[in-house]
Structure formats: structure tokens, C-alpha cells
Motif scaffolding. Structure first.
Motif, PDB file in Angstrom:
ATOM      1  N   PHE A   1      14.641  55.063  24.250  1.00 14.57           N
ATOM      2  CA  PHE A   1      15.903  55.348  24.930  1.00 14.57           C
ATOM      3  C   PHE A   1      16.174  56.854  24.976  1.00 14.57           C
ATOM      4  O   PHE A   1      16.496  57.412  26.036  1.00 14.57           O
ATOM      5  CB  PHE A   1      17.046  54.621  24.217  1.00 14.57           C
TER       6      PHE A   1
ATOM      7  N   GLY B   1      13.646  58.599  27.242  1.00 11.82           N
ATOM      8  CA  GLY B   1      13.924  58.382  28.655  1.00 11.82           C
ATOM      9  C   GLY B   1      15.117  59.181  29.135  1.00 11.82           C
ATOM     10  O   GLY B   1      15.110  59.724  30.249  1.00 11.82           O
ATOM     11  N   THR B   2      16.157  59.289  28.304  1.00 11.51           N
ATOM     12  CA  THR B   2      17.341  60.051  28.684  1.00 11.51           C
ATOM     13  C   THR B   2      17.002  61.525  28.849  1.00 11.51           C
ATOM     14  O   THR B   2      17.385  62.167  29.837  1.00 11.51           O
ATOM     15  CB  THR B   2      18.446  59.884  27.623  1.00 11.51           C
TER      16      THR B   2
ATOM     17  N   GLU C   1       8.125  51.031  31.538  1.00 11.05           N
ATOM     18  CA  GLU C   1       8.861  49.823  31.873  1.00 11.05           C
ATOM     19  C   GLU C   1       8.282  48.601  31.135  1.00 11.05           C
ATOM     20  O   GLU C   1       9.027  47.732  30.680  1.00 11.05           O
ATOM     21  CB  GLU C   1       8.797  49.579  33.383  1.00 11.05           C
TER      22      GLU C   1
ATOM     23  N   MET D   1       9.114  48.573  27.082  1.00 11.42           N
ATOM     24  CA  MET D   1      10.469  48.368  26.579  1.00 11.42           C
ATOM     25  C   MET D   1      10.711  46.971  26.006  1.00 11.42           C
ATOM     26  O   MET D   1      11.263  46.840  24.900  1.00 11.42           O
ATOM     27  CB  MET D   1      11.495  48.695  27.674  1.00 11.42           C
TER      28      MET D   1
ATOM     29  N   ASN E   1      18.374  46.626  28.691  1.00 11.28           N
ATOM     30  CA  ASN E   1      18.366  47.093  30.081  1.00 11.28           C
ATOM     31  C   ASN E   1      19.625  47.895  30.398  1.00 11.28           C
ATOM     32  O   ASN E   1      19.572  48.914  31.090  1.00 11.28           O
ATOM     33  CB  ASN E   1      18.266  45.898  31.030  1.00 11.28           C
TER      34      ASN E   1
ATOM     35  N   THR F   1      19.321  51.304  28.741  1.00  8.34           N
ATOM     36  CA  THR F   1      18.347  52.118  29.465  1.00  8.34           C
ATOM     37  C   THR F   1      18.960  52.660  30.743  1.00  8.34           C
ATOM     38  O   THR F   1      18.762  53.833  31.101  1.00  8.34           O
ATOM     39  CB  THR F   1      17.101  51.281  29.789  1.00  8.34           C
TER      40      THR F   1
ATOM     41  N   THR G   1      19.582  56.649  31.934  1.00 13.07           N
ATOM     42  CA  THR G   1      19.177  57.148  33.245  1.00 13.07           C
ATOM     43  C   THR G   1      20.353  57.768  33.969  1.00 13.07           C
ATOM     44  O   THR G   1      20.243  58.854  34.572  1.00 13.07           O
ATOM     45  CB  THR G   1      18.589  56.008  34.094  1.00 13.07           C
TER      46      THR G   1
END
Length: 459
Positions: free
Chosen positions: A49, A52-53, A158, A161, A174, A177, A181
């Protein structure tokens, strides 16, 4: 039978002891709908997480800097548009290949390798940006290579996760996530705009490099996730197998088609400059149009706790997607830019809900052995729709009007989503509590000793 028993009370209670309805406080109601942060208690999901951020935050800074630099070098909007075309070709090819690769190699190692490649390529953009005379061909070549590296990486991210969470926590995962984003999508362009205006494009790329290094380090800190069964090397046959699987499952096909319909018919972003400048004559408010959907999505994510209690995901996707189209259509009819912003925020909230449930269908029901290839197909559908949507919106606006293009696209989206649901009845009837693919994936996870559920989330 006593009177008390006739009302469902324990035997021996009297009529004055009838059960009372419990008053639910606003605080308790808020707890029931606020975003479920339980997945952050799982170490590898937390690493994924945060990575990805940070990745999206830095990437969106470069997203502002690259077209700005191209326009500064050429003064041509056409050349800026060609940049997107150059990035599309590797995105399509390497997205499908990256999905097949993710179903064969160690996904964590692929994340690390592609993250390091992106950091090196972005460092090349920074080097070129600090030159006295930056090279336009270098920008185009590095942008294409970055699109290829990113397309190789995303299917693994993807597909990995769901392995980091119990099966029943995937919906909440989800939503979180999506939150990460949205933070990047909202804050990245703002930071990029400030840096471009104050210190130049080169420093935007430096910020992106720093984010990529951090994200890659977090990927490396995750534990290995070996494939559950024997895999085969990526090939055209393997990619074809993934496409065939997606077409056979009408519930999956519905998730792809609904997304394409929404983006193809009701994506108004390309018309925002004309809407602000020519229709409302308030170009200073253009930024509000660009950020409205993201703000709506953030609010919806913050109130996404209810999504874990929904099992009819197909219906939820259809209703949310139709709501998205409805609010886009209404935005085209609004008499003031303030009301347009409100409609776009509502559309963004609906799109977020649709996205959470689409991701849940994929992550809960697709077999581990196919997850990378299906993520590559999803990325392809996610990319083709907006490209076609820009062409449709621009052409309709030129032939008719900006308002007409936005409104007609939104209402056509509602009709398109309804027709998709009517055609794909299996998609509309999808129920995660009884779906054979979801139950099979739960059984496989249990057989391999992987968690299916855990303790309830925090109040």
C-alpha cells in the motif's frame, strides 16, 4: 404460552418486558461506513500500500513534467499528443506480456526489477531535463521505455495484492489501494505544477526517482510469494489462454465491458479546458474540474466500510457505473461551473465504488495461475477505453458542442451499461457468497494454509 414468549422474549418474562429497539448513535453509524483499515494490519499489504501510494505520487509529478517539457521544446500540442501514442504501443504489448510473465516468475522480484528499471529511466529524464538544451528524442525514447517497464510491473502488483490478505479482506484492501492511488493522483499534479513553475522539470523527475527508490525498497522488503503450482514460460499461447478464460466467464467479461463503456462514452476530461474557457469563461477554475472526480472518489473511499457487506458485486458495478454516467450527463447540462464540479465529484465517487467491486471480482474469483494474465487484460481495457473516449468526446464537441458532447456521452453511458447488464445476465446475477469460482479460490487458499478470514475489523 406466556404473553412474553409470544413476543419472542425468554419464557417467564411479562408483557412489560417487551424488547426495545436499540438506538444507534451517529458515531456508530459512521463507524459502520468509514473505510476499513484492517488490511493495514497485514505487514506485506501495508508495504504494498505505501509503495503504491509513493509510486503514484512520484509518477503523477512526472505526468505533469513530461508534457510540459515537450510543449516547452516544441510549442506544438500535436507533438504532446504524439507522446501518448508513443506510450500506447509498449503499454499494449508489454502489458499482455507482463501479465504472462507474472504468472511464471516470482512477482516480488519482478516488482523490484521493474521498479529499479523505472528509477534508472526516470533518472535519465532528470539528466536530460537539467541539460542546457534538453533533447526531444531522448524524452520520447525514455517515455516509451518507461511505459514498457510500467506495463511489465503493473500485472504483478495487481496479482500479488490478494496474496497479502485473507480472502474476506480483499474488498477492504481494494478500497485502501484505491485510496492510495487517489492521494497520488490528487497531490502529484499539484506538486508537479509547483515544481515546474518554480524550479523546472528536472526536479520533478528527481522527486519521481526518489519515490521509485522508496517503492522498490518496500517491494524488496516483502516476503516471497511462490506460485502454488507449476508454471509455464510466457508465450502467445499462454496469453491466448488468458484471453479465452476471460471471454468464457461472462461475469469477468461484464467487468471489462462496463469499464470500457464508461470510459469510451462518458470520459469528459479532454473537454475540460474548453468547458472552463469557452463555455463558462472562467479558465482560472480549470483545476477544479480536473480535481473534482478525485475528491469525490476520496470521500467515497473514506465511507467505503459498507462495501464489505455487499455480495452481489455485479449489480453493484452496474448501478455504480450507471450512476457515473448519469452524473457526467448532468454535468453537461448544469448552468454554473460550481454545479458541474459537484456533478463530477458525484461521478468520481460512483466510479470509485465501481472500481472497488470490479477489483474484488477479479481478486476473489480468478485462479492464482491466471491472475497475472487477467491483470494484463484488465490493464489493456483500462487503457484503450480512455483513448477512444478522448477521440469520441473531441469529435462530438467539434460537430455539435462541448455541452452536448459531455451530456450525450454520459446518458449514452447509462444506456450502454444497462444493455451490457441485460446481455450478460451472469454478470448481473454474480453473488460472491455462492459463486463457484469464489468458493473454489477460497478452498484452494485453505488447502495451501493461506488465511481465508481473520478477526473483524476495528470498530
Amino acid at each position: 404460552m406466556s404473553v412474553g414468549a409470544s413476543y419472542g422474549n425468554p419464557v417467564g418474562t411479562g408483557p412489560t418486558d417487551l424488547p426495545r429497539c436499540r438506538v444507534v448513535s451517529w458515531r456508530e453509524r459512521l463507524r459502520a461506513v468509514r473505510v476499513d483499515t484492517t488490511p493495514l494490519g497485514h505487514r506485506d499489504f501495508r508495504l504494498l500500500f505505501v509503495a503504491g501510494t509513493v509510486f503514484y505520487l512520484g509518477g503523477m509529478v512526472s505526468y505533469v513534467a513530461v508534457p510540459f517539457q515537450v510543449f516547452a521544446l516544441t510549442g506544438s500540442n500535436l507533438t504532446v499528443g504524439l507522446l501518448g501514442l508513443v506510450e500506447l504501443v509498449p503499454l499494449v504489448f508489454f502489458g499482455l506480456y507482463g501479465g504472462a510473465l507474472a504468472d511464471h516468475v516470482d512477482r516480488r522480484r519482478l516488482l523490484v526489477a521493474t521498479g529499479a528499471a523505472q528509477a534508472l529511466l526516470t533518472a535519465g529524464l532528470a539528466w536530460n531535463g537539467f541539460r542546457e538544451h534538453p533533447s526531444l528524442p531522448v524524452v520520447f525514447v525514455l517515455a516509451a521505455l518507461l511505459a514498457a517497464a510500467g506495463s511489465l510491473q503493473r500485472p504483478s502488483r495487481e496479482a500479488l495484492m490478494p496474496r497479502t490478505l485473507p480472502h474476506d479482506r480483499i474488498v477492504a484492501g481494494n478500497a485502501l489501494t484505491s485510496l492510495g492511488t487517489q492521494i497520488g493522483v490528487l497531490a502529484g499534479p499539484l506538486l508537479g505544477g509547483v515544481l515546474v513553475a518554480s524550479v523546472g522539470a528536472g526536479w520533478c523527475f528527481v522527486v519521481d526517482v526518489a519515490g521509485l527508490v522508496v517503492a522498490t525498497g518496500l517491494y524488496a522488503a516483502m516476503r516471497p510469494y511462490p506460485h502454488r503450482s507449476e508454471t509455464t514460460p510466457p508465450s502467445l499461447a499462454g496469453i491466448g489462454e488468458g484471453i479465452s478464460y476471460a471471454l468464457r466467464r461472462r461475469d469477468l467479461l461484464g467487468t471489462y465491458l462496463v469499464d470500457i463503456v464508461c470510459m469510451l462514452l462518458a470520459m469528459p476530461v479532454v473537454l475540460f479546458p474548453a468547458l472552463a474557457q469557452e463555455v463558462f469563461r472562467q479558465p482560472q477554475l480549470l483545476g477544479l474540474l480536473y480535481s473534482a472526480e478525485t475528491v469525490g472518489a476520496l470521500v467515497a473511499t473514506a465511507l467505503s466500510g459498507w462495501t464489505a457487506r455487499v455480495s452481489h458485486h455485479g449489480r453493484a458495478i452496474v448501478l455504480a457505473a450507471a450512476t457515473y454516467g448519469l452524473f457526467v450527463g448532468l454535468a453537461g447540462l448544469m448552468p454554473s461551473i460550481g454545479l458541474v464540479v459537484v456533478c463530477l465529484a458525484c461521478a468520481g465517487a460512483a466510479d470509485m465504488v465501481s472500481g472497488v467491486f470490479r477489483g474484488t471480482v477479479w481478486n476473489q474469483s480468478i485462479p492464482e495461475s491466471m491472475r497475472g494474465r487477467l491483470a494484463g487484460i484488465e490493464m489493456l481495457s483500462y487503457s484503450v477505453g480512455p483513448l477512444g473516449g478522448q477521440v469520441r468526446a473531441g469529435l462530438t464537441a467539434d460537430l455539435w458542442s462541448v455541452r452536448g458532447s459531455i451530456a450525450s456521452g454520459g446518458f449514452a453511458c447509462v444506456a450502454g451499461v444497462a444493455l451490457t447488464a441485460a446481455w450478460l445476465r451472469d454478470f448481473w446475477r454474480y453473488d460472491a457468497s455462492t459463486d463457484e469460482h469464489v468458493l473454489a479460490e477460497r478452498a484452494v487458499r485453505a488447502a495451501h494454509g493461506e488465511p481465508v478470514t481473520d478477526a473483524p475489523g476495528p470498530a
